[in-house]
Design a protein around this motif. Structure first.
Motif, PDB file in Angstrom:
ATOM      1  N   LEU A 128       0.867  -1.187   0.000  1.00 26.11           N
ATOM      2  CA  LEU A 128       0.000   0.000   0.000  1.00 26.11           C
ATOM      3  C   LEU A 128       0.899   1.231   0.000  1.00 26.11           C
ATOM      4  O   LEU A 128       1.468   1.607   1.029  1.00 26.11           O
ATOM      5  N   GLU A 129       1.037   1.875  -1.158  1.00 27.94           N
ATOM      6  CA  GLU A 129       1.948   3.005  -1.310  1.00 27.94           C
ATOM      7  C   GLU A 129       1.227   4.307  -1.618  1.00 27.94           C
ATOM      8  O   GLU A 129       1.832   5.376  -1.603  1.00 27.94           O
ATOM      9  N   LEU A 130      -0.083   4.240  -1.906  1.00 27.08           N
ATOM     10  CA  LEU A 130      -0.845   5.432  -2.278  1.00 27.08           C
ATOM     11  C   LEU A 130      -2.046   5.595  -1.359  1.00 27.08           C
ATOM     12  O   LEU A 130      -2.412   4.693  -0.603  1.00 27.08           O
ATOM     13  N   PHE A 131      -2.669   6.793  -1.441  1.00 23.79           N
ATOM     14  CA  PHE A 131      -3.852   7.069  -0.620  1.00 23.79           C
ATOM     15  C   PHE A 131      -4.940   7.646  -1.508  1.00 23.79           C
ATOM     16  O   PHE A 131      -4.715   8.619  -2.238  1.00 23.79           O
ATOM     17  N   CYS A 132      -6.125   7.007  -1.494  1.00 23.12           N
ATOM     18  CA  CYS A 132      -7.275   7.496  -2.258  1.00 23.12           C
ATOM     19  C   CYS A 132      -8.032   8.500  -1.408  1.00 23.12           C
ATOM     20  O   CYS A 132      -8.652   8.128  -0.398  1.00 23.12           O
ATOM     21  N   LYS A 133      -7.971   9.776  -1.802  1.00 20.69           N
ATOM     22  CA  LYS A 133      -8.638  10.826  -1.031  1.00 20.69           C
ATOM     23  C   LYS A 133     -10.152  10.725  -1.155  1.00 20.69           C
ATOM     24  O   LYS A 133     -10.885  11.140  -0.255  1.00 20.69           O
ATOM     25  N   SER A 134     -10.618  10.163  -2.293  1.00 17.95           N
ATOM     26  CA  SER A 134     -12.066  10.042  -2.500  1.00 17.95           C
ATOM     27  C   SER A 134     -12.672   9.039  -1.519  1.00 17.95           C
ATOM     28  O   SER A 134     -13.724   9.271  -0.930  1.00 17.95           O
ATOM     29  N   ASP A 135     -12.010   7.881  -1.374  1.00 18.88           N
ATOM     30  CA  ASP A 135     -12.514   6.841  -0.477  1.00 18.88           C
ATOM     31  C   ASP A 135     -11.863   6.872   0.895  1.00 18.88           C
ATOM     32  O   ASP A 135     -12.231   6.092   1.779  1.00 18.88           O
ATOM     33  N   GLN A 136     -10.852   7.747   1.067  1.00 17.57           N
ATOM     34  CA  GLN A 136     -10.131   7.857   2.332  1.00 17.57           C
ATOM     35  C   GLN A 136      -9.589   6.499   2.770  1.00 17.57           C
ATOM     36  O   GLN A 136      -9.793   6.034   3.895  1.00 17.57           O
ATOM     37  N   THR A 137      -8.852   5.859   1.844  1.00 21.04           N
ATOM     38  CA  THR A 137      -8.287   4.548   2.150  1.00 21.04           C
ATOM     39  C   THR A 137      -6.943   4.403   1.460  1.00 21.04           C
ATOM     40  O   THR A 137      -6.664   5.061   0.448  1.00 21.04           O
ATOM     41  N   CYS A 138      -6.093   3.525   2.005  1.00 19.78           N
ATOM     42  CA  CYS A 138      -4.780   3.270   1.431  1.00 19.78           C
ATOM     43  C   CYS A 138      -4.928   2.265   0.277  1.00 19.78           C
ATOM     44  O   CYS A 138      -5.671   1.271   0.396  1.00 19.78           O
ATOM     45  N   LEU A 160      -7.297   0.269 -11.848  1.00 20.92           N
ATOM     46  CA  LEU A 160      -8.396  -0.699 -11.942  1.00 20.92           C
ATOM     47  C   LEU A 160      -9.647  -0.279 -11.160  1.00 20.92           C
ATOM     48  O   LEU A 160     -10.736  -0.182 -11.722  1.00 20.92           O
ATOM     49  N   ASP A 161      -9.488  -0.010  -9.886  1.00 18.52           N
ATOM     50  CA  ASP A 161     -10.661   0.207  -9.018  1.00 18.52           C
ATOM     51  C   ASP A 161     -10.903   1.673  -8.652  1.00 18.52           C
ATOM     52  O   ASP A 161     -11.955   1.999  -8.138  1.00 18.52           O
ATOM     53  N   HIS A 162      -9.926   2.531  -8.859  1.00 18.94           N
ATOM     54  CA  HIS A 162     -10.061   3.936  -8.427  1.00 18.94           C
ATOM     55  C   HIS A 162      -9.691   4.867  -9.576  1.00 18.94           C
ATOM     56  O   HIS A 162      -8.930   5.830  -9.405  1.00 18.94           O
ATOM     57  N   LYS A 163     -10.249   4.601 -10.759  1.00 20.96           N
ATOM     58  CA  LYS A 163      -9.845   5.332 -11.964  1.00 20.96           C
ATOM     59  C   LYS A 163     -10.084   6.834 -11.851  1.00 20.96           C
ATOM     60  O   LYS A 163      -9.244   7.647 -12.220  1.00 20.96           O
ATOM     61  N   THR A 164     -11.256   7.220 -11.392  1.00 21.04           N
ATOM     62  CA  THR A 164     -11.615   8.658 -11.361  1.00 21.04           C
ATOM     63  C   THR A 164     -11.348   9.295  -9.998  1.00 21.04           C
ATOM     64  O   THR A 164     -11.707  10.449  -9.779  1.00 21.04           O
ATOM     65  N   HIS A 165     -10.749   8.564  -9.113  1.00 23.24           N
ATOM     66  CA  HIS A 165     -10.526   9.080  -7.762  1.00 23.24           C
ATOM     67  C   HIS A 165      -9.239   9.907  -7.683  1.00 23.24           C
ATOM     68  O   HIS A 165      -8.327   9.733  -8.512  1.00 23.24           O
TER      69      HIS A 165
END
Length: 545
Positions: free
Chosen positions: A161-171, A179-184
């Motif tokens: 886990l090297e990145l953080f999705c600000k949209s879903d607030q998850t690593c 694949l799963d967070h294209k527009t995030h």
């Protein structure tokens, strides 16, 4: 050998010259041991070949050879000491409960120093070495040791886990954005780490502020409790004093009642005893005459009886006791009168004690008041410490500033009060006239002044030595039991109360109640003008004792 080592200490293998463990130990003819180099250097410097320990002198420099026996023992001792040191260090590094163990160690697992987020392995000091020396491994991200490194892997892509999705607030891992967070909105963990760390810093600052406020509140609570305890102690002490005084008054009233009844009873007893004595004396006279009559009557001497008859025929003079009586004393009304008197006494006593207690309470709010030169009428004389004011003989040439009274010889205190409670007291001894009280800041200070509460004056005055008046609306003539020598002034700003006390008599003079204060209040003084030098004594602001 290990058993032998346990009996040996480092001190037995120290060279007395270098104070270190022997290196190439040699023995001198006198039997002492030294490092070969140490004793050789020692003899090279000194003129004589002398043993440093026993000082024995050798005529010829001895040919020194390494003592193989001692050298072997020293070698074994060094190995044993090193093994013990390594073992002690190893024991210290063994992972304890709650510490992260090394994932590489077999058998005894040592404490991990770092965890690698790429290798997903925790390393002890020994197994961490490649990550600190090998160039390819140096680029790996090392963190303080943590357990459950699997939780730092993406469960879908099995990547760190090297990145953080600000949209879903998850690593997330590097594959997730594709694949799963294209527009995030995805950012590196370190970037979001710094953001969240800054937010946590702000949160901690707020928490610390909240802690400080609550600690301050605890301090306030403790202070309030301490004040409450002090007040309770003072109230108990005052209650004991008041009730003891009342108890003494009751006991004194009972003693006076008993003493009065006993005095009345003694008076009745004395009166009755006097009557009894008088009657007994008459009885004694009558008995004596009766004996004389009987004796002469028994005589057969005709001449003696006839001669005695004139003096014996009359009864001796006595008092007519028919209307004389001594009614039993009745004390029924005495008790009722005593109780009524006691009630009156207690009422007066209680009133005085309550005023005394009230005066003590308000004196706790004593303030240091000094007179204000800028407000003083030009005819007034103020002392250097600004605690006294009297009427002067001449009118001084002073600036007619807005604060100064120009018509009446008034002066204000320098201190102002716009909340809470305050108290000060003034000596008025030997003055036939004076004015005292408090005024609001906006009062008229020029020309004619009407001293009433509606224009900002809450004062009392004395005129003609014994005419006291409270300048209320309407003015109230005051009837005082004694002439005050010291007057106390108390103000409760929020309560709207101004009270005046005779300090020495502990008596309330007058109270202005229901006042509405909206401005600063100032202490007010006027020594009044002289009357043929009869009013020259000053008003004196006194300390509260």
């Amino acid at each position: 050998m290990s058993a032998a080592n346990s009996l040996l200490s480092e001190a037995q293998f120290l060279c007395s010259i270098c104070l270190d463990v022997f290196t190439d130990p040699v023995s001198t003819p006198c039997g002492h041991n030294f490092c070969k180099n140490c004793i050789s250097e020692h003899w090279n410097v000194n003129y004589r070949c002398r043993c440093p320990n026993c000082q024995e002198v050798f005529p010829k420099r001895p040919d020194l050879k390494v003592n193989t026996f001692i050298n072997e023992i020293v070698s074994q001792f060094r190995k044993s000491a090193q093994w013990n040191a390594n073992r002690s260090s190893l024991v210290k590094q063994v992972a304890k409960q709650g510490e992260v163990p090394c994932d590489v160690c077999t058998g005894t697992r040592l404490r991990a120093l770092k965890s690698c987020l790429l290798c997903m392995v925790s390393y002890c000091e020994t197994h961490l070495e490649p990550h600190l020396t090998v160039s390819g491994l140096k680029r790996h991200q090392l963190i303080n040791p943590v357990e459950n490194l699997e939780a730092r892997m993406c469960t879908k892509h099995d990547k760190p886990l090297e990145l953080f999705c600000k949209s879903d607030q998850t690593c997330v891992c590097t594959h997730c954005p594709v694949l799963d967070h294209k527009t995030h909105v995805v950012v590196p963990l370190k970037v979001e780490y710094e953001v969240k760390k800054a937010e946590l810093g702000k949160t901690d600052t707020k928490i610390q502020q909240m802690i400080q406020k609550r600690q301050q509140k605890i301090h306030e609570f403790k202070h309030s409790l301490k004040v409450s305890q002090e007040n309770a102690y003072m109230e108990v002490a005052e209650g004991v004093r008041v009730f003891t005084s009342l108890k003494e008054s009751v006991e004194r009233g009972l003693s006076e009642l008993i003493d009065g009844i006993q005095k009345g009873q003694r008076k009745t007893e004395k009166w009755t005893e006097g009557f009894i004595k008088e009657v007994e004396q008459e009885i004694s006279k009558l008995k004596k005459r009766s004996s004389e009559v009987k004796e002469i009557s028994r005589s057969e001497d005709h001449i003696l009886l006839l001669q005695s008859f004139p003096s014996l025929k009359d009864i001796p003079p006595t008092k007519d006791w028919t209307g004389v009586s001594i009614p039993p004393a009745s004390y029924k009304g005495t008790v009722m009168k005593a109780v009524a008197q006691l009630e009156k006494t207690l009422s007066e006593k209680m009133k005085k004690l309550l005023v005394e207690a009230e005066l003590k309470r308000v004196q706790q709010y004593a303030v240091d008041v000094t007179l204000d030169f800028l407000t003083a009428h030009p005819e007034l004389m103020l002392s250097l410490d600004r605690k006294q004011v009297r009427q002067g003989h001449v009118k001084k040439l002073l600036p007619d500033n807005p604060e100064r009274f120009s018509h009446y010889n008034f002066v204000l205190g320098e201190q102002s009060f716009s909340s809470g409670r305050f108290y000060f007291q003034v000596q008025v001894k030997n003055k036939p006239k004076w004015n005292l009280g408090v005024v609001r800041e906006s009062i008229n200070r020029k020309g004619e002044i009407k001293m009433r509460p509606e224009v900002g004056f809450w004062t009392i005055w004395l005129r003609n030595e014994n005419q006291y008046k409270a300048l209320d609306d309407p003015p109230v003539v005051l009837s005082l039991q004694s002439r005050p020598e010291k007057v106390g002034v108390f103000v409760d700003y929020e309560e709207g109360l101004v009270s005046f006390y005779d300090v020495d008599a502990a008596a309330l003079i007058y109270s202005f109640t229901g006042c509405c204060f909206t401005e600063k209040l100032y202490p007010f003084f006027s020594p009044c003008r002289n009357e043929g030098a009869r009013n020259f004594d000053p008003l004196v602001i006194c300390p509260v004792t």
